[in-house]
Enzyme design. Sequence first.
Site, PDB file in Angstrom:
ATOM      1  N   ASP A 102       4.181   9.793  -7.305  1.00  0.00           N
ATOM      2  CA  ASP A 102       3.496  11.285  -6.824  1.00  0.00           C
ATOM      3  C   ASP A 102       4.405  12.234  -7.103  1.00  0.00           C
ATOM      4  O   ASP A 102       5.691  12.046  -6.545  1.00  0.00           O
ATOM      5  CB  ASP A 102       2.760  11.157  -5.631  1.00  0.00           C
ATOM      6  N   ASP A 119     -14.788   1.600  11.751  1.00  0.00           N
ATOM      7  CA  ASP A 119     -14.398   2.877  12.079  1.00  0.00           C
ATOM      8  C   ASP A 119     -14.564   4.211  11.226  1.00  0.00           C
ATOM      9  O   ASP A 119     -14.202   5.036  11.564  1.00  0.00           O
ATOM     10  CB  ASP A 119     -12.966   2.691  12.734  1.00  0.00           C
ATOM     11  N   GLU A 168       3.414  10.805 -12.393  1.00  0.00           N
ATOM     12  CA  GLU A 168       2.395  12.293 -12.259  1.00  0.00           C
ATOM     13  C   GLU A 168       3.476  13.174 -12.597  1.00  0.00           C
ATOM     14  O   GLU A 168       4.266  13.782 -11.850  1.00  0.00           O
ATOM     15  CB  GLU A 168       2.033  12.187 -10.846  1.00  0.00           C
ATOM     16  N   ASP A 185     -10.414   0.365   4.466  1.00  0.00           N
ATOM     17  CA  ASP A 185      -9.230  -0.271   5.106  1.00  0.00           C
ATOM     18  C   ASP A 185      -8.772  -1.420   3.863  1.00  0.00           C
ATOM     19  O   ASP A 185      -9.496  -1.650   2.852  1.00  0.00           O
ATOM     20  CB  ASP A 185      -9.427  -1.007   6.119  1.00  0.00           C
ATOM     21  N   ASN A 222     -14.226  -2.643   9.512  1.00  0.00           N
ATOM     22  CA  ASN A 222     -14.054  -2.848  11.057  1.00  0.00           C
ATOM     23  C   ASN A 222     -15.064  -1.639  11.570  1.00  0.00           C
ATOM     24  O   ASN A 222     -14.961  -1.435  13.165  1.00  0.00           O
ATOM     25  CB  ASN A 222     -12.669  -2.479  11.610  1.00  0.00           C
ATOM     26  N   HIS A 226      -8.362  10.971  -8.078  1.00  0.00           N
ATOM     27  CA  HIS A 226      -8.534  11.430  -6.488  1.00  0.00           C
ATOM     28  C   HIS A 226      -8.450  13.131  -6.417  1.00  0.00           C
ATOM     29  O   HIS A 226      -8.848  13.530  -5.348  1.00  0.00           O
ATOM     30  CB  HIS A 226      -7.946  10.842  -5.535  1.00  0.00           C
ATOM     31  N   ASP A 227      -7.959  13.888  -7.566  1.00  0.00           N
ATOM     32  CA  ASP A 227      -7.586  15.315  -7.216  1.00  0.00           C
ATOM     33  C   ASP A 227      -8.695  16.046  -8.130  1.00  0.00           C
ATOM     34  O   ASP A 227      -8.294  17.130  -8.332  1.00  0.00           O
ATOM     35  CB  ASP A 227      -6.125  15.480  -7.858  1.00  0.00           C
ATOM     36  N   ASP A 248     -15.287   0.051   4.231  1.00  0.00           N
ATOM     37  CA  ASP A 248     -14.723   0.210   5.654  1.00  0.00           C
ATOM     38  C   ASP A 248     -15.232  -1.339   6.341  1.00  0.00           C
ATOM     39  O   ASP A 248     -16.458  -1.719   6.176  1.00  0.00           O
ATOM     40  CB  ASP A 248     -15.431   1.261   6.767  1.00  0.00           C
ATOM     41  N   ASP A 276       1.072   3.909  -3.816  1.00  0.00           N
ATOM     42  CA  ASP A 276       1.374   5.427  -4.263  1.00  0.00           C
ATOM     43  C   ASP A 276       2.786   5.478  -3.892  1.00  0.00           C
ATOM     44  O   ASP A 276       2.999   5.325  -2.587  1.00  0.00           O
ATOM     45  CB  ASP A 276       0.381   6.256  -3.673  1.00  0.00           C
TER      46      ASP A 276
END
Length: 558
Positions: free
Chosen positions: A199, A25, A256, A29, A23, A328-329, A21, A98
């Site tokens: 995907d 928040d 995938e 990003d 910024n 990521h899964d 990150d 993706d």
Amino acid sequence: MTKKWWHDSIVYQIYPKSFQDTNGDGVGDVNGIIDHLDYLKELGVNVIWICPIFKSPMVDHGYDISDYYEIDPSFGTMKDMDELIEEAKKRDIKILMDLVINHSSDKHIWFQKAMEDLNSKYADYYIIKEGKDGNPPNNWRSIFGGSAWERIGDTNKYYLHLFTKGQPDLNWENEELRNELYKMVNYWLEKGLGGFRVDAISHIKKNFDYVNLPADGPDGLVGAWEYYQNADGIGEFLNELKEKTFKIYDSMTVAEADKLEGEKLRRFIGEDGYFSTVFDFSHAPYRIREEKWKDNYIAMVDEIRDRIFEKQLSSIDCGFLSNFIENHDMPRSADRLIPQEDISFYSETMLATMYFFLRGIPFIYQGQEIGMRDFPKKSIKEFLDVPTYQIYDRMLKEGLTKEEALNKINIESREHSRTPFQWSTQKNAGFTAGTPWFDINPNYKEINVESQREDDASLLSYYKKLTLLRSHEEYKEVFVYGDFVPFYKDKDGIVAYERKDENKRVIVINNWTNKENILEFNDGLKKILLNNYNKIFIDNASIKLMPYQSVVLEIGVK
């Protein structure tokens, strides 16, 4: 085989919400990716795959896209994206995005117009069917749990969603829709993308015989995979997609798609296949903390080895697989595949070496290179993922107690891989100056880039050795195009194989056990290319491996 630019790729996967990150928040990003391009170049990767950063209501963390032509404000702007592509290009790094085209978000303008007028052309952009006797069209279960059908208002019509109800499936039978999607794909390729990870693409073709099937659970629903995974006729759509988009730009495409064997695999990744490569999910179902394997993990290792070798051998005459141990899964690889008491530099480097030199394209998932770990939760309320709650509820309906269900979620949850990246010992692991969107693993003060970057004996430094060897001019040809030959396949707990061509023979031996192992070895050692220990015991007839030792050896050409 026609040689392609992407054949020698080493890919790094970024989950942007959790990478960096800039910024304050609390959400990663695009600028955060730009800031670390030099780190990635130093690591030795030449392709980056970024999980979805399109505009999205984030019901499924960006896999529900409401505008394919816009970057979500939480990630930055289109200007930032253009800069990322340009800056990556300066470092000889290609960017893959993706591509999510099995479904859109229910906030996409197409779906909004469809819901406003069920007789409009946009209604045919989605799969909408009449209910039966006050019930959905059939009893298909969503992949994430619950019915795959959502009723539309007070009508008797339902739309199909194989994932969350916020992700209505697109109707690929509609030619106008397909052309809209191809137009969008080409827009991004013209910007200079290297290609896409595609995907859920195996679900775009549905068998429209919407019959009820025998329930396979107490919810009365059924996972009707044969009706919506690689269904007959999908090849026509996939070939059209390739011809009208990817082929024009010589793109790298990573599908995938599971359950591909024989001729079906050839059609996907052969010389003129639909895609450049597909993931090998051979190891994906295995969890060492499951009761089946807890006290018999070497049997699990042997099963994984056999599955991987089977897939390697079946793909040699087809094309390239994409090899990985994290994404990521999935939970983190050490927690999935190594007994907790054995997780160490040696076992983690063994896992890395084991898969990195398989025939195909190696993928590294963010944080894998520093040994990021699972972060089990004490309460189900600490999870954020909508599907996690759906899975949890299903477990309770199946008779598990809350404690049992939570324990199972902690073993299986994909959210373990989504905790923010651990850059340093500073506040929030150096990920953000604000409040992170998801809890940071408390172990960040021990596991982080800062503490490993200058340490030659660190896991991060070992990953650099892996990428350096695989891309080394002297060995690149054999690692990319060489044959794959299993070695010691009858030795329990040993995963070993040879990569060879006319000029080189390299053997990769991995002791996936916490015991010493002595193996017959008389192949004529020429050179030790890599070793995760400081020593190795080899004589004229044998090699002795220490617990979790991995070695990469050049041997004499026969």
